[in-house]
Motif scaffolding. Structure first.
Motif, PDB file in Angstrom:
ATOM      1  N   ASN A   9       0.814  -1.235   0.000  1.00 25.70           N
ATOM      2  CA  ASN A   9       0.000   0.000   0.000  1.00 25.70           C
ATOM      3  C   ASN A   9       0.840   1.274   0.000  1.00 25.70           C
ATOM      4  OD1 ASN A   9      -2.453  -1.405   0.131  1.00 25.70           O
ATOM      5  ND2 ASN A   9      -2.145  -1.732   2.341  1.00 25.70           N
ATOM      6  N   LEU A  10       1.885   1.243  -0.795  1.00 32.79           N
ATOM      7  CA  LEU A  10       2.830   2.363  -0.790  1.00 32.79           C
ATOM      8  C   LEU A  10       2.270   3.562  -1.570  1.00 32.79           C
ATOM      9  CD1 LEU A  10       5.770   2.542   0.347  1.00 32.79           C
ATOM     10  CD2 LEU A  10       6.547   2.120  -1.989  1.00 32.79           C
ATOM     11  N   SER A  11       2.267   4.721  -0.918  1.00 28.04           N
ATOM     12  CA  SER A  11       1.807   5.962  -1.583  1.00 28.04           C
ATOM     13  C   SER A  11       2.873   7.024  -1.413  1.00 28.04           C
ATOM     14  CB  SER A  11       0.513   6.484  -0.942  1.00 28.04           C
ATOM     15  OG  SER A  11      -0.480   5.494  -0.995  1.00 28.04           O
ATOM     16  N   PHE A  12       2.936   7.901  -2.429  1.00 27.96           N
ATOM     17  CA  PHE A  12       3.856   9.029  -2.291  1.00 27.96           C
ATOM     18  C   PHE A  12       3.314  10.217  -3.054  1.00 27.96           C
ATOM     19  CE2 PHE A  12       7.429  11.772  -3.211  1.00 27.96           C
ATOM     20  CZ  PHE A  12       8.042  11.828  -1.963  1.00 27.96           C
ATOM     21  N   SER A  13       3.453  11.381  -2.452  1.00 32.84           N
ATOM     22  CA  SER A  13       3.072  12.607  -3.165  1.00 32.84           C
ATOM     23  C   SER A  13       4.061  13.722  -2.828  1.00 32.84           C
ATOM     24  CB  SER A  13       1.650  13.022  -2.821  1.00 32.84           C
ATOM     25  OG  SER A  13       1.504  13.099  -1.425  1.00 32.84           O
ATOM     26  N   TYR A  14       4.300  14.575  -3.844  1.00 34.80           N
ATOM     27  CA  TYR A  14       5.093  15.787  -3.616  1.00 34.80           C
ATOM     28  C   TYR A  14       4.091  16.903  -3.357  1.00 34.80           C
ATOM     29  CZ  TYR A  14       9.354  13.602  -5.461  1.00 34.80           C
ATOM     30  OH  TYR A  14      10.453  12.786  -5.670  1.00 34.80           O
ATOM     31  N   GLY A  15       3.904  17.296  -2.122  1.00 32.88           N
ATOM     32  CA  GLY A  15       2.881  18.293  -1.773  1.00 32.88           C
ATOM     33  C   GLY A  15       1.503  17.722  -2.086  1.00 32.88           C
ATOM     34  N   ASN A  16       0.757  18.424  -2.934  1.00 32.10           N
ATOM     35  CA  ASN A  16      -0.589  17.951  -3.292  1.00 32.10           C
ATOM     36  C   ASN A  16      -0.569  17.039  -4.511  1.00 32.10           C
ATOM     37  OD1 ASN A  16      -1.813  19.421  -1.212  1.00 32.10           O
ATOM     38  ND2 ASN A  16      -1.903  21.273  -2.481  1.00 32.10           N
ATOM     39  N   GLU A  17       0.621  16.927  -5.130  1.00 29.94           N
ATOM     40  CA  GLU A  17       0.693  16.126  -6.356  1.00 29.94           C
ATOM     41  C   GLU A  17       1.011  14.662  -6.040  1.00 29.94           C
ATOM     42  OE1 GLU A  17       3.274  15.816 -10.463  1.00 29.94           O
ATOM     43  OE2 GLU A  17       3.787  17.379  -8.995  1.00 29.94           O
ATOM     44  N   SER A  18      -0.016  13.821  -6.258  1.00 29.83           N
ATOM     45  CA  SER A  18       0.173  12.400  -5.956  1.00 29.83           C
ATOM     46  C   SER A  18       1.000  11.735  -7.054  1.00 29.83           C
ATOM     47  CB  SER A  18      -1.200  11.729  -5.842  1.00 29.83           C
ATOM     48  OG  SER A  18      -1.022  10.352  -5.710  1.00 29.83           O
ATOM     49  N   ILE A  19       2.019  11.003  -6.667  1.00 30.23           N
ATOM     50  CA  ILE A  19       2.881  10.321  -7.655  1.00 30.23           C
ATOM     51  C   ILE A  19       2.386   8.894  -7.871  1.00 30.23           C
ATOM     52  CG2 ILE A  19       5.254   9.648  -8.241  1.00 30.23           C
ATOM     53  CD1 ILE A  19       4.808  12.715  -8.136  1.00 30.23           C
ATOM     54  N   PHE A  20       2.164   8.177  -6.797  1.00 34.37           N
ATOM     55  CA  PHE A  20       1.504   6.857  -6.891  1.00 34.37           C
ATOM     56  C   PHE A  20       0.732   6.585  -5.608  1.00 34.37           C
ATOM     57  CE2 PHE A  20       6.178   6.154  -6.449  1.00 34.37           C
ATOM     58  CZ  PHE A  20       6.220   5.789  -5.112  1.00 34.37           C
ATOM     59  N   THR A  21      -0.298   5.719  -5.730  1.00 36.58           N
ATOM     60  CA  THR A  21      -1.184   5.476  -4.596  1.00 36.58           C
ATOM     61  C   THR A  21      -1.353   3.982  -4.358  1.00 36.58           C
ATOM     62  OG1 THR A  21      -2.391   7.403  -5.392  1.00 36.58           O
ATOM     63  CG2 THR A  21      -3.431   6.168  -3.622  1.00 36.58           C
ATOM     64  N   LYS A  22      -1.106   3.577  -3.147  1.00 32.73           N
ATOM     65  CA  LYS A  22      -1.324   2.211  -2.673  1.00 32.73           C
ATOM     66  C   LYS A  22      -0.793   1.141  -3.639  1.00 32.73           C
ATOM     67  CE  LYS A  22      -4.990   3.160   0.530  1.00 32.73           C
ATOM     68  NZ  LYS A  22      -6.277   2.855   1.075  1.00 32.73           N
ATOM     69  N   ILE A  23       0.450   1.284  -4.004  1.00 31.69           N
ATOM     70  CA  ILE A  23       1.044   0.259  -4.869  1.00 31.69           C
ATOM     71  C   ILE A  23       1.705  -0.812  -3.994  1.00 31.69           C
ATOM     72  CG2 ILE A  23       1.405   1.808  -6.840  1.00 31.69           C
ATOM     73  CD1 ILE A  23       4.408   1.868  -6.069  1.00 31.69           C
ATOM     74  N   GLY A  24       1.791  -2.011  -4.523  1.00 36.85           N
ATOM     75  CA  GLY A  24       2.432  -3.094  -3.770  1.00 36.85           C
ATOM     76  C   GLY A  24       3.209  -3.995  -4.716  1.00 36.85           C
ATOM     77  N   PHE A  25       4.308  -4.498  -4.264  1.00 37.83           N
ATOM     78  CA  PHE A  25       5.084  -5.448  -5.079  1.00 37.83           C
ATOM     79  C   PHE A  25       6.091  -6.170  -4.192  1.00 37.83           C
ATOM     80  CE2 PHE A  25       7.521  -1.547  -4.992  1.00 37.83           C
ATOM     81  CZ  PHE A  25       8.830  -1.955  -4.849  1.00 37.83           C
ATOM     82  N   SER A  26       6.564  -7.272  -4.671  1.00 38.90           N
ATOM     83  CA  SER A  26       7.617  -8.009  -3.956  1.00 38.90           C
ATOM     84  C   SER A  26       8.737  -8.331  -4.929  1.00 38.90           C
ATOM     85  CB  SER A  26       7.070  -9.328  -3.396  1.00 38.90           C
ATOM     86  OG  SER A  26       6.071  -9.048  -2.453  1.00 38.90           O
ATOM     87  N   VAL A  27       9.950  -8.270  -4.414  1.00 37.04           N
ATOM     88  CA  VAL A  27      11.108  -8.695  -5.210  1.00 37.04           C
ATOM     89  C   VAL A  27      11.716  -9.874  -4.465  1.00 37.04           C
ATOM     90  CG1 VAL A  27      13.386  -8.043  -6.090  1.00 37.04           C
ATOM     91  CG2 VAL A  27      11.533  -6.363  -6.089  1.00 37.04           C
TER      92      VAL A  27
END
Lengths: 224, 275
Positions: A9-27
């Motif tokens: 559930n990884l999310s990241f945003s620069y201020g109000n600009e969302s870059i990605f929302t609730k992503i998940g993965f395994s390596v």
């Protein structure tokens, strides 16, 4: 295979600009993963989160079974930045000196390299086919040769995971193929896990074992 | 040849000059490779504010300059971290603040000749206390540079990779910042605040034309700096010139000659290679 990187559930945003929302993965250990996506989709941001340089706005990420915020074993992670080639472009140092740099924390503060460290440097350079150029200044080498030296710098500290951000940037087309072949053989022969951000999926797809596509804020595994 | 060394003040000038020629390029090479060549200018200008403050408050001006330089160097590092994309702006901000403060404080200095001696230095008017200070600081800077040689190299090459490789980047950067500040402030007194940054950059620029490794470049930088210093002191003595300015001008002329000779050699080689 054990998981070496796990995002939930990884999310990241620069201020109000969302870059990605609730992503998940395994390596998994031994994977050779390509992370692809258009410009500005957050591929490099994702790498910086994995490296603990940016804090996600939501979710969690674990490296070698530890939360990234608590992870302290960074020498186990080899990282080749997007600007790796440019930063060494005019640096007055030999290939040997540049590769040796990644052993400095093993050597320790107030101590100097010994024969075993120099041997290790030559082994790493040999692994990427650059041992004959060890005494050459990095500025005298071609783009492809410099990138091989940068790879040797990553490899010399025996990392468990290699994170490569656009490793073929600034490298001519003919050399790109040989770099991918080199990465693929390192992955097969040493079992090292590789996570590579690339634009160049056309050429990289023949070498990687998995492709993760980051587009419009979501991440999907491609099976083509 | 011996007459110049018969004078006590000249012997002192040579000792201080040679010691400074050892430490300034050691700091200079890291500054240049971190693309922060102007940091010497910012610090040396800020050192003037410390000198003026010292003279106004009747404390040793060198001590004032060291304190001002340390504050300025830490300020540059903090601003650089806050706005990494425009790191060079941090130098301009601190330099403006330093010059502004020096300008205001210099108005309160009673002995303006003393303050002016810091602008272009006064290497031939070094007191015993100042010589001891230079010896102490030079030995400390050399020792720290020697022991942090490899860490400074990696941070200059790639700060992010150095952090990931386990180098204590913050600590080393902090120590180096203090080292730079102390070197600049003590050098500003002797060779001049307006000149010290040239001594940080020019020997390194000359050495980079010949160095075949990082180690060689460091050694050549020191050799060039010692040569400029000794030649500058000799010429300024016999031609009755200002030593600080003479030292820097010799460096600039030397660099220009090296670049001209290199480009002529390169074009000759190119012509030879053509079938």
């Amino acid at each position: 295979m054990p998981k070496v990187i796990e995002a939930e559930n990884l999310s990241f945003s620069y201020g109000n600009e969302s870059i990605f929302t609730k992503i998940g993965f395994s390596v998994y250990k031994g994977d050779f993963v390509a992370v692809i996506g258009s410009n500005g989709t957050g591929k490099s941001t994702l790498m910086r989160i994995i490296l603990g340089e940016l804090t996600p706005t939501g979710g969690s990420i674990r490296i070698l079974n530890q939360d990234v915020e608590k992870f302290g074993d960074w020498p186990k992670i080899g990282y080749l930045p997007q600007s790796g080639l440019q930063s060494a472009d005019s640096f007055p140092a030999t290939a040997e000196e540049i590769v040796m740099a990644n052993l400095f924390s093993q050597i320790g503060l107030l101590r100097f390299p010994k024969k075993k460290h120099r041997d290790k440097v030559h082994q790493a350079l040999e692994l990427v086919g650059m041992d004959a150029y060890s005494k050459r200044m990095i500025s005298e080498l071609s783009g492809g040769q410099r990138q091989r030296v940068m790879l040797a710098r990553v490899l010399v500290s025996d990392p468990e995971i290699m994170i490569l951000d656009e490793p073929t940037t600034g490298v001519d087309a003919g050399t790109v193929k040989s770099l991918y072949e080199l990465l693929s053989s390192l992955n097969r022969e040493t079992g090292i896990t590789i996570v590579m951000v690339t634009h160049d999926i056309g050429r990289a797809s023949g070498y990687v074992s998995r492709i993760l596509s980051l587009e419009e804020g979501s991440l999907e595994e491609r099976n083509d | 040849m011996t007459s110049i060394l018969e004078y006590d003040f000249m012997r002192r000038a040579f000792v201080v000059g040679i010691l400074l020629a050892f430490i300034i390029p050691c700091v200079g090479i890291i500054v240049v490779l971190k693309r922060l060549s102007m940091i010497g200018d910012a610090l040396s200008h800020t050192s003037l504010a410390g000198v003026a403050a010292g003279l106004v408050m009747s404390i040793n001006p060198i001590l004032g300059s060291i304190i001002a330089c340390i504050i300025a160097a830490l300020g540059i590092e903090i601003i650089r971290k806050k706005i990494p994309k425009y790191a060079e702006m941090s130098i301009a901000i601190i330099m403006s603040a330093g010059v502004g403060l020096a300008g205001v404080l210099s108005g309160f200095v009673k002995n303006s000749a003393n303050f002016n001696s810091f602008l272009f230095g006064s290497i031939v008017a070094i007191s015993n206390f100042e010589m001891l200070l230079v010896i102490l600081i030079s030995c400390t800077v050399m020792l720290i540079f020697f022991f942090l040689y490899k860490e400074l190299f990696y941070i200059a090459l790639d700060e992010r990779a150095a952090r990931l490789a386990g180098i204590p980047v913050k600590t080393v950067n902090f120590v180096f910042t203090i080292l730079t500040a102390v070197t600049v402030s003590v050098a500003a007194r002797t060779v001049g605040a307006l000149i010290v940054s040239s001594l940080m950059v020019i020997p390194v620029a000359c050495a980079m034309q010949f160095g075949k490794s990082y180690k060689q470049t460091v050694i050549y930088s020191v050799c060039f700096a010692v040569f400029f210093m000794v030649a500058g002191l000799y010429i300024s003595y016999y031609q009755r010139l200002k030593p600080g300015g003479t030292i820097v001008l010799i460096g600039v002329i030397c660099l220009i000659l090296i670049l001209i000779i290199k480009s002529i050699t390169a074009s000759i080689m190119l012509t030879k290679d053509k079938p």
